[in-house]
Write a protein that holds these residues in place. Structure first.
Motif, PDB file in Angstrom:
ATOM      1  N   SER A 139     -32.054  27.258 -38.846  1.00 22.72           N
ATOM      2  CA  SER A 139     -30.860  26.495 -39.207  1.00 22.72           C
ATOM      3  C   SER A 139     -29.754  26.862 -38.225  1.00 22.72           C
ATOM      4  O   SER A 139     -29.706  27.990 -37.732  1.00 22.72           O
ATOM      5  CB  SER A 139     -30.432  26.836 -40.631  1.00 22.72           C
ATOM      6  OG  SER A 139     -30.216  28.214 -40.777  1.00 22.72           O
ATOM      7  N   ARG A 140     -28.876  25.892 -37.911  1.00 24.69           N
ATOM      8  CA  ARG A 140     -27.799  26.200 -36.957  1.00 24.69           C
ATOM      9  C   ARG A 140     -26.631  26.886 -37.653  1.00 24.69           C
ATOM     10  O   ARG A 140     -25.843  27.555 -37.003  1.00 24.69           O
ATOM     11  CB  ARG A 140     -27.357  24.960 -36.194  1.00 24.69           C
ATOM     12  CG  ARG A 140     -26.834  23.795 -37.007  1.00 24.69           C
ATOM     13  CD  ARG A 140     -26.099  22.794 -36.124  1.00 24.69           C
ATOM     14  NE  ARG A 140     -26.697  22.654 -34.791  1.00 24.69           N
ATOM     15  CZ  ARG A 140     -27.638  21.777 -34.458  1.00 24.69           C
ATOM     16  NH1 ARG A 140     -28.086  20.920 -35.361  1.00 24.69           N
ATOM     17  NH2 ARG A 140     -28.118  21.730 -33.245  1.00 24.69           N
ATOM     18  N   SER A 141     -26.545  26.752 -38.983  1.00 23.84           N
ATOM     19  CA  SER A 141     -25.504  27.475 -39.714  1.00 23.84           C
ATOM     20  C   SER A 141     -26.013  28.883 -39.939  1.00 23.84           C
ATOM     21  O   SER A 141     -26.876  29.107 -40.776  1.00 23.84           O
ATOM     22  CB  SER A 141     -25.272  26.826 -41.073  1.00 23.84           C
ATOM     23  OG  SER A 141     -25.033  25.464 -40.917  1.00 23.84           O
ATOM     24  N   LEU A 142     -25.497  29.811 -39.165  1.00 20.10           N
ATOM     25  CA  LEU A 142     -26.058  31.147 -39.123  1.00 20.10           C
ATOM     26  C   LEU A 142     -24.985  32.178 -38.886  1.00 20.10           C
ATOM     27  O   LEU A 142     -23.932  31.866 -38.328  1.00 20.10           O
ATOM     28  CB  LEU A 142     -26.962  31.261 -37.893  1.00 20.10           C
ATOM     29  CG  LEU A 142     -28.414  30.891 -37.936  1.00 20.10           C
ATOM     30  CD1 LEU A 142     -29.002  31.275 -36.589  1.00 20.10           C
ATOM     31  CD2 LEU A 142     -29.172  31.589 -39.040  1.00 20.10           C
ATOM     32  N   PHE A 143     -25.286  33.415 -39.275  1.00 21.56           N
ATOM     33  CA  PHE A 143     -24.449  34.544 -38.881  1.00 21.56           C
ATOM     34  C   PHE A 143     -24.323  34.517 -37.350  1.00 21.56           C
ATOM     35  O   PHE A 143     -25.326  34.369 -36.645  1.00 21.56           O
ATOM     36  CB  PHE A 143     -25.134  35.835 -39.347  1.00 21.56           C
ATOM     37  CG  PHE A 143     -24.329  37.066 -39.128  1.00 21.56           C
ATOM     38  CD1 PHE A 143     -23.122  37.252 -39.792  1.00 21.56           C
ATOM     39  CD2 PHE A 143     -24.768  38.061 -38.267  1.00 21.56           C
ATOM     40  CE1 PHE A 143     -22.376  38.399 -39.596  1.00 21.56           C
ATOM     41  CE2 PHE A 143     -24.026  39.215 -38.079  1.00 21.56           C
ATOM     42  CZ  PHE A 143     -22.826  39.382 -38.739  1.00 21.56           C
ATOM     43  N   GLY A 144     -23.090  34.610 -36.851  1.00 16.65           N
ATOM     44  CA  GLY A 144     -22.830  34.418 -35.419  1.00 16.65           C
ATOM     45  C   GLY A 144     -23.687  35.285 -34.511  1.00 16.65           C
ATOM     46  O   GLY A 144     -24.170  34.829 -33.469  1.00 16.65           O
ATOM     47  N   THR A 145     -23.919  36.542 -34.896  1.00 17.19           N
ATOM     48  CA  THR A 145     -24.666  37.455 -34.023  1.00 17.19           C
ATOM     49  C   THR A 145     -26.140  37.055 -33.925  1.00 17.19           C
ATOM     50  O   THR A 145     -26.791  37.306 -32.913  1.00 17.19           O
ATOM     51  CB  THR A 145     -24.520  38.908 -34.522  1.00 17.19           C
ATOM     52  OG1 THR A 145     -23.135  39.148 -34.768  1.00 17.19           O
ATOM     53  CG2 THR A 145     -25.002  39.901 -33.498  1.00 17.19           C
ATOM     54  N   THR A 146     -26.668  36.420 -34.974  1.00 15.81           N
ATOM     55  CA  THR A 146     -28.047  35.933 -34.904  1.00 15.81           C
ATOM     56  C   THR A 146     -28.150  34.854 -33.818  1.00 15.81           C
ATOM     57  O   THR A 146     -29.135  34.798 -33.075  1.00 15.81           O
ATOM     58  CB  THR A 146     -28.504  35.398 -36.285  1.00 15.81           C
ATOM     59  OG1 THR A 146     -28.211  36.384 -37.266  1.00 15.81           O
ATOM     60  CG2 THR A 146     -29.983  35.108 -36.305  1.00 15.81           C
ATOM     61  N   HIS A 147     -27.095  34.023 -33.702  1.00 15.53           N
ATOM     62  CA  HIS A 147     -27.034  33.037 -32.621  1.00 15.53           C
ATOM     63  C   HIS A 147     -27.105  33.722 -31.251  1.00 15.53           C
ATOM     64  O   HIS A 147     -27.822  33.276 -30.359  1.00 15.53           O
ATOM     65  CB  HIS A 147     -25.677  32.291 -32.666  1.00 15.53           C
ATOM     66  CG  HIS A 147     -25.723  31.001 -33.405  1.00 15.53           C
ATOM     67  ND1 HIS A 147     -26.394  29.908 -32.927  1.00 15.53           N
ATOM     68  CD2 HIS A 147     -25.160  30.627 -34.575  1.00 15.53           C
ATOM     69  CE1 HIS A 147     -26.249  28.912 -33.792  1.00 15.53           C
ATOM     70  NE2 HIS A 147     -25.507  29.326 -34.801  1.00 15.53           N
ATOM     71  N   VAL A 148     -26.345  34.789 -31.107  1.00 14.03           N
ATOM     72  CA  VAL A 148     -26.313  35.508 -29.827  1.00 14.03           C
ATOM     73  C   VAL A 148     -27.683  36.108 -29.524  1.00 14.03           C
ATOM     74  O   VAL A 148     -28.162  36.066 -28.391  1.00 14.03           O
ATOM     75  CB  VAL A 148     -25.209  36.600 -29.829  1.00 14.03           C
ATOM     76  CG1 VAL A 148     -25.180  37.334 -28.495  1.00 14.03           C
ATOM     77  CG2 VAL A 148     -23.845  35.987 -30.134  1.00 14.03           C
ATOM     78  N   LEU A 149     -28.341  36.632 -30.566  1.00 11.94           N
ATOM     79  CA  LEU A 149     -29.694  37.182 -30.395  1.00 11.94           C
ATOM     80  C   LEU A 149     -30.641  36.109 -29.850  1.00 11.94           C
ATOM     81  O   LEU A 149     -31.418  36.348 -28.922  1.00 11.94           O
ATOM     82  CB  LEU A 149     -30.194  37.719 -31.744  1.00 11.94           C
ATOM     83  CG  LEU A 149     -31.555  38.406 -31.776  1.00 11.94           C
ATOM     84  CD1 LEU A 149     -31.548  39.679 -30.944  1.00 11.94           C
ATOM     85  CD2 LEU A 149     -31.951  38.731 -33.217  1.00 11.94           C
ATOM     86  N   TYR A 150     -30.563  34.904 -30.401  1.00 10.81           N
ATOM     87  CA  TYR A 150     -31.408  33.795 -29.941  1.00 10.81           C
ATOM     88  C   TYR A 150     -31.116  33.467 -28.473  1.00 10.81           C
ATOM     89  O   TYR A 150     -32.025  33.372 -27.648  1.00 10.81           O
ATOM     90  CB  TYR A 150     -31.100  32.520 -30.744  1.00 10.81           C
ATOM     91  CG  TYR A 150     -31.549  32.495 -32.186  1.00 10.81           C
ATOM     92  CD1 TYR A 150     -32.527  33.360 -32.670  1.00 10.81           C
ATOM     93  CD2 TYR A 150     -30.997  31.566 -33.068  1.00 10.81           C
ATOM     94  CE1 TYR A 150     -32.919  33.297 -34.005  1.00 10.81           C
ATOM     95  CE2 TYR A 150     -31.401  31.499 -34.396  1.00 10.81           C
ATOM     96  CZ  TYR A 150     -32.355  32.367 -34.860  1.00 10.81           C
ATOM     97  OH  TYR A 150     -32.748  32.294 -36.167  1.00 10.81           O
TER      98      TYR A 150
END
Ligand SMILES: *Cc1c(COP(=O)(O)O)cnc(C)c1O
Length: 402
Positions: free
Chosen positions: A110-121
């Motif tokens: 999902s694109r609605s995510l904890f911000g740091t998980t986005h950075v991990l990706y």
């Protein structure tokens, strides 16, 4: 020594009683084993422990009785076979990916995510040849279409941060399994006191224990829960990579869990009352909270959660018609009681501007797609008096001209 418990206990009881750790002295509160290593009676015993032919503790990077008690209690609460604890929620998420994925593997998230998980990706998984497709959390067709032969995981955080969008866990589990993948649910916002994704078909649960499991904003920690088989590699990664939860933090979490069910009910009741009140205020354009019957995911949330949790967000517009960062910051800065901090899951109410804090490292376009506007404020409602909290929100409203 472990005390045996009766069968079929409720979540409220398990949160207090599961995996009680009794020392020879029979201390009633769980013992804290602050030790890096454990000693043996003989060289032969040391060899047997290392070889795994004799059970027992070796070294606190991967075996510690206090940490183990926390793991067993959390596994019992989630209804999972095994839990592996980590030094933080991000360490837990990273461990699942590192332990289970290889270059060429694919994740749908999902694109609605904890911000740091986005950075991990974006910054790290990409570097190792692991691709992530982002989809809208509530659009099952998008999830289904994004699955490929090399998809190993569907990853979802529900309810999402900061807009409280809700995913249909049972439906996502079916899509994952049809595609030969596994469903990972970050259950940080609800905790097992309000939602148990494994029972809805999910395969792996992630926790940031830093939030509601602690409950009082003291320690960092994380956990992964799943089948004994799935946890073998995750545990192996912990043993090797060493993002270990400290015994002290595990002990704090054990104490935090004892009040988890009670706190989650109180947080949910307070957040619902606050959301309903905010909704009626001039200057508040929109409130995002799945407990509100006006929220598009209200029915779904009510069907898979026993409460709606403590986190809500709202959009402000000042008396001059400005719905921007300036208005949001003025509102936040005028509060006197609540804490301006990005943390949540604390008995202390916290307020933050997601666009410039938790999601500050997410690019503008992605923020827009997620619906994280400049005028959005997130409130993690704590357990202070609701009247005092409303008065504090009133100070914010006054600062934007109401
Ligand atoms: C805070 C948080 C994390 C990360 O946990 P840390 O303990 O801060 O590393 C992951 N997911 C969600 C939903 C969170 O809120």
């Amino acid at each position: 020594m472990k005390k045996r418990l009766p069968e079929n206990l409720s979540i409220d009881t398990l949160a207090i009683r599961a995996a009680q750790l009794r020392t020879d002295e029979m201390a009633h509160s769980e013992a804290m084993f602050l030790t890096s290593s454990f000693v043996y009676d003989s060289a032969a015993q040391a060899a047997a422990r290392f070889a795994g032919t004799e059970p027992g503790n070796i070294y606190s990077r991967f075996t510690n009785p206090t940490v183990q008690a926390f793991e067993e209690r959390l596994a019992a609460l989630e209804g999972g076979e095994r839990c592996v604890a980590f030094a933080s929620g991000m360490a837990a998420i990273n461990a699942v990916f590192m332990a289970c994925l290889s270059p060429g593997d694919h994740i749908v998230s999902s694109r609605s995510l904890f911000g740091t998980t986005h950075v991990l990706y974006e910054k790290y998984l990409k570097k190792f040849g692991i691709e992530v497709t982002l989809v809208d959390i509530g659009d099952l067709a998008q999830w289904r279409d994004a699955v490929r032969p090399e998809t190993r995981f569907l990853f979802v955080e529900t309810p999402s941060n900061p807009l409280a969008e809700v995913a249909d866990i049972a439906a996502l589990a079916v899509i994952a399994h049809e595609g030969g993948a596994k469903l990972i649910v970050d259950n940080c916002f609800c905790t097992p006191a309000l939602q148990r994704p494994l029972l809805l078909g999910a395969d792996i649960i992630i926790h940031s224990a830093t939030k509601y499991l602690d409950g009082q904003g003291r320690c960092l920690g994380g956990a992964v829960i799943g089948s004994a088989e799935d946890m073998v590699e995750v545990y192996g990664y912990l043993r090797t990579a060493g993002a270990t939860l400290s015994a002290f933090n595990a002990w704090v979490f054990l104490k935090g869990l004892e009040t988890l069910a009670l706190r989650m009910r109180a947080h949910s009741a307070a957040a619902l009352a606050m959301a309903e009140w905010l909704q009626r205020q001039p200057g508040v354009e929109r409130v995002h909270y799945a407990g509100l019957t006006s929220h598009p995911h209200h029915e779904l949330a009510a069907s898979q959660q026993s409460g709606f949790g403590g986190v809500l967000s709202f959009e402000v517009r000042d008396s001059e018609g400005q719905a921007n960062r300036e208005a949001a910051w003025r509102f936040i800065d005028a509060t006197e009681l609540v804490s301006i901090t990005a943390n949540l899951g604390d008995v202390k109410t916290t307020i933050t501007h997601p666009g410039s804090t938790t999601h500050g490292r997410v690019c503008e376009e992605e923020k827009r797609r997620c619906g994280i506007g400049d005028n959005l404020i997130r409130l993690a409602v704590g357990l202070e008096s609701l009247e005092d909290l409303k008065q504090d929100m009133q100070r914010g409203l006054k600062a934007i001209g109401f």
